[in-house]
Motif scaffolding. Structure first.
Motif, PDB file in Angstrom:
ATOM      1  N   VAL A  20     -49.274  51.865-121.637  1.00  0.00           N
ATOM      2  CA  VAL A  20     -47.896  52.734-121.734  1.00  0.00           C
ATOM      3  C   VAL A  20     -48.112  54.360-121.270  1.00  0.00           C
ATOM      4  CG1 VAL A  20     -46.069  53.764-123.091  1.00  0.00           C
ATOM      5  CG2 VAL A  20     -46.712  51.086-123.115  1.00  0.00           C
ATOM      6  N   PHE A  21     -49.039  54.906-122.015  1.00  0.00           N
ATOM      7  CA  PHE A  21     -49.424  56.394-121.659  1.00  0.00           C
ATOM      8  C   PHE A  21     -49.976  56.566-120.286  1.00  0.00           C
ATOM      9  CE2 PHE A  21     -49.025  56.746-126.384  1.00  0.00           C
ATOM     10  CZ  PHE A  21     -47.982  57.399-126.430  1.00  0.00           C
ATOM     11  N   ARG A  22     -50.866  55.737-119.848  1.00  0.00           N
ATOM     12  CA  ARG A  22     -51.446  55.630-118.630  1.00  0.00           C
ATOM     13  C   ARG A  22     -50.238  55.639-117.363  1.00  0.00           C
ATOM     14  NH1 ARG A  22     -54.654  57.533-114.823  1.00  0.00           N
ATOM     15  NH2 ARG A  22     -55.317  55.644-113.023  1.00  0.00           N
ATOM     16  N   SER A  23     -49.225  54.580-117.725  1.00  0.00           N
ATOM     17  CA  SER A  23     -48.246  54.249-116.887  1.00  0.00           C
ATOM     18  C   SER A  23     -47.265  55.453-116.690  1.00  0.00           C
ATOM     19  CB  SER A  23     -47.386  53.260-117.247  1.00  0.00           C
ATOM     20  OG  SER A  23     -48.042  51.864-117.192  1.00  0.00           O
ATOM     21  N   MET A  24     -47.093  56.083-117.980  1.00  0.00           N
ATOM     22  CA  MET A  24     -46.055  57.593-117.718  1.00  0.00           C
ATOM     23  C   MET A  24     -46.904  58.481-117.017  1.00  0.00           C
ATOM     24  SD  MET A  24     -44.710  57.776-121.557  1.00  0.00           S
ATOM     25  CE  MET A  24     -43.967  56.444-122.440  1.00  0.00           C
ATOM     26  N   TRP A  25     -48.016  58.487-117.177  1.00  0.00           N
ATOM     27  CA  TRP A  25     -48.933  59.622-116.412  1.00  0.00           C
ATOM     28  C   TRP A  25     -48.804  59.303-114.942  1.00  0.00           C
ATOM     29  CZ3 TRP A  25     -53.390  59.808-113.651  1.00  0.00           C
ATOM     30  CH2 TRP A  25     -53.993  60.903-113.192  1.00  0.00           C
ATOM     31  N   VAL A  26     -48.955  58.097-114.696  1.00  0.00           N
ATOM     32  CA  VAL A  26     -49.221  57.748-113.321  1.00  0.00           C
ATOM     33  C   VAL A  26     -47.841  58.149-112.583  1.00  0.00           C
ATOM     34  CG1 VAL A  26     -49.170  55.851-111.651  1.00  0.00           C
ATOM     35  CG2 VAL A  26     -51.066  56.248-113.155  1.00  0.00           C
ATOM     36  N   MET A  27     -46.860  57.610-113.360  1.00  0.00           N
ATOM     37  CA  MET A  27     -45.409  57.826-112.795  1.00  0.00           C
ATOM     38  C   MET A  27     -45.073  59.665-112.462  1.00  0.00           C
ATOM     39  SD  MET A  27     -41.925  56.145-114.229  1.00  0.00           S
ATOM     40  CE  MET A  27     -41.351  57.599-115.315  1.00  0.00           C
ATOM     41  N   GLU A  28     -45.609  60.192-113.447  1.00  0.00           N
ATOM     42  CA  GLU A  28     -45.249  61.937-113.294  1.00  0.00           C
ATOM     43  C   GLU A  28     -46.214  62.560-112.482  1.00  0.00           C
ATOM     44  OE1 GLU A  28     -42.601  63.448-114.331  1.00  0.00           O
ATOM     45  OE2 GLU A  28     -41.775  61.736-114.860  1.00  0.00           O
ATOM     46  N   SER A  29     -47.513  62.091-112.486  1.00  0.00           N
ATOM     47  CA  SER A  29     -48.626  62.837-111.873  1.00  0.00           C
ATOM     48  C   SER A  29     -48.608  62.642-110.399  1.00  0.00           C
ATOM     49  CB  SER A  29     -49.820  63.048-112.492  1.00  0.00           C
ATOM     50  OG  SER A  29     -50.515  61.661-112.455  1.00  0.00           O
ATOM     51  N   GLN A  30     -48.297  61.177-110.009  1.00  0.00           N
ATOM     52  CA  GLN A  30     -48.763  60.567-108.867  1.00  0.00           C
ATOM     53  C   GLN A  30     -47.418  60.147-107.843  1.00  0.00           C
ATOM     54  OE1 GLN A  30     -51.696  57.655-109.354  1.00  0.00           O
ATOM     55  NE2 GLN A  30     -53.275  59.256-110.174  1.00  0.00           N
ATOM     56  N   LEU A  31     -46.473  59.410-108.657  1.00  0.00           N
ATOM     57  CA  LEU A  31     -45.237  58.818-108.099  1.00  0.00           C
ATOM     58  C   LEU A  31     -44.163  59.903-107.679  1.00  0.00           C
ATOM     59  CD1 LEU A  31     -44.147  56.187-107.171  1.00  0.00           C
ATOM     60  CD2 LEU A  31     -43.376  55.971-109.289  1.00  0.00           C
ATOM     61  N   ARG A  32     -43.937  60.866-108.858  1.00  0.00           N
ATOM     62  CA  ARG A  32     -42.981  62.027-108.499  1.00  0.00           C
ATOM     63  C   ARG A  32     -43.254  62.813-107.625  1.00  0.00           C
ATOM     64  NH1 ARG A  32     -39.077  64.055-111.905  1.00  0.00           N
ATOM     65  NH2 ARG A  32     -39.669  62.754-113.484  1.00  0.00           N
ATOM     66  N   PRO A  33     -44.484  63.396-107.327  1.00  0.00           N
ATOM     67  CA  PRO A  33     -44.699  64.050-106.138  1.00  0.00           C
ATOM     68  C   PRO A  33     -44.272  63.402-104.778  1.00  0.00           C
ATOM     69  CG  PRO A  33     -46.330  64.479-107.624  1.00  0.00           C
ATOM     70  CD  PRO A  33     -45.496  63.316-108.006  1.00  0.00           C
ATOM     71  N   VAL A  34     -44.878  62.182-104.629  1.00  0.00           N
ATOM     72  CA  VAL A  34     -44.637  61.360-103.561  1.00  0.00           C
ATOM     73  C   VAL A  34     -43.123  61.198-103.124  1.00  0.00           C
ATOM     74  CG1 VAL A  34     -45.152  59.275-102.285  1.00  0.00           C
ATOM     75  CG2 VAL A  34     -47.064  60.713-103.591  1.00  0.00           C
ATOM     76  N   LEU A  35     -42.454  60.606-104.024  1.00  0.00           N
ATOM     77  CA  LEU A  35     -41.220  60.667-103.997  1.00  0.00           C
ATOM     78  C   LEU A  35     -40.257  61.697-103.690  1.00  0.00           C
ATOM     79  CD1 LEU A  35     -40.542  57.761-106.816  1.00  0.00           C
ATOM     80  CD2 LEU A  35     -40.652  57.398-104.481  1.00  0.00           C
ATOM     81  N   ARG A  36     -40.695  62.726-104.179  1.00  0.00           N
ATOM     82  CA  ARG A  36     -39.728  64.186-103.894  1.00  0.00           C
ATOM     83  C   ARG A  36     -40.266  64.588-102.450  1.00  0.00           C
ATOM     84  NH1 ARG A  36     -40.475  67.963-109.274  1.00  0.00           N
ATOM     85  NH2 ARG A  36     -38.388  67.033-110.206  1.00  0.00           N
ATOM     86  N   ALA A  37     -41.478  64.397-101.912  1.00  0.00           N
ATOM     87  CA  ALA A  37     -41.669  64.628-100.771  1.00  0.00           C
ATOM     88  C   ALA A  37     -40.956  63.933 -99.786  1.00  0.00           C
ATOM     89  CB  ALA A  37     -43.108  64.604-100.370  1.00  0.00           C
TER      90      ALA A  37
END
Length: 115
Positions: A20-37
């Motif tokens: 769960v915590f790894r998933s949250m970290w991936v979502m915020e650290s990797q997915l959010r920047p890509v989606l925002r770009a």
């Protein structure tokens, strides 16, 4: 190797928390920047939906854990009540079964985050 239920429960909790915590970290650290770009407006909506799914999954998962623990604490009373109620309604009072259903459903709600 060990038949100690506390070891099994602790190991399961540790593995689940790690995922769960790894998933949250991936979502915020990797997915959010890509989606925002790509598209900031869609990113906000998508991430909001994903966090809602995470929260829903955790609530369902923890609800199943609570039911299972209540079933463990009040096992003798639950058995008596199931006997009084009888089949098929007694099935609804099986806390361990609810644990399995709700943890499975809770994890399913979180699966999109893992990708």
């Amino acid at each position: 190797m060990t038949k100690d239920p506390i070891f099994h429960q602790t190991a399961y909790a540790a593995l689940t928390a790690t995922v769960v915590f790894r998933s949250m970290w991936v979502m915020e650290s990797q997915l959010r920047p890509v989606l925002r770009a790509r598209d900031p407006e869609k990113a906000s909506k998508l991430l909001s939906t994903m966090w809602t799914m995470v929260a829903t999954g955790l609530i369902v998962f923890l609800g199943g854990f609570l039911i299972w623990n209540l079933d463990n604490v009040f096992c003798s009373q639950a058995r008596q009540l199931r006997h009084v109620v009888g089949l098929p309604w007694a099935i609804l009072l099986e806390g361990h079964a609810w644990w399995h259903l709700m943890t499975g459903l809770g994890k399913t709600e979180q699966l999109p985050v893992l990708g």
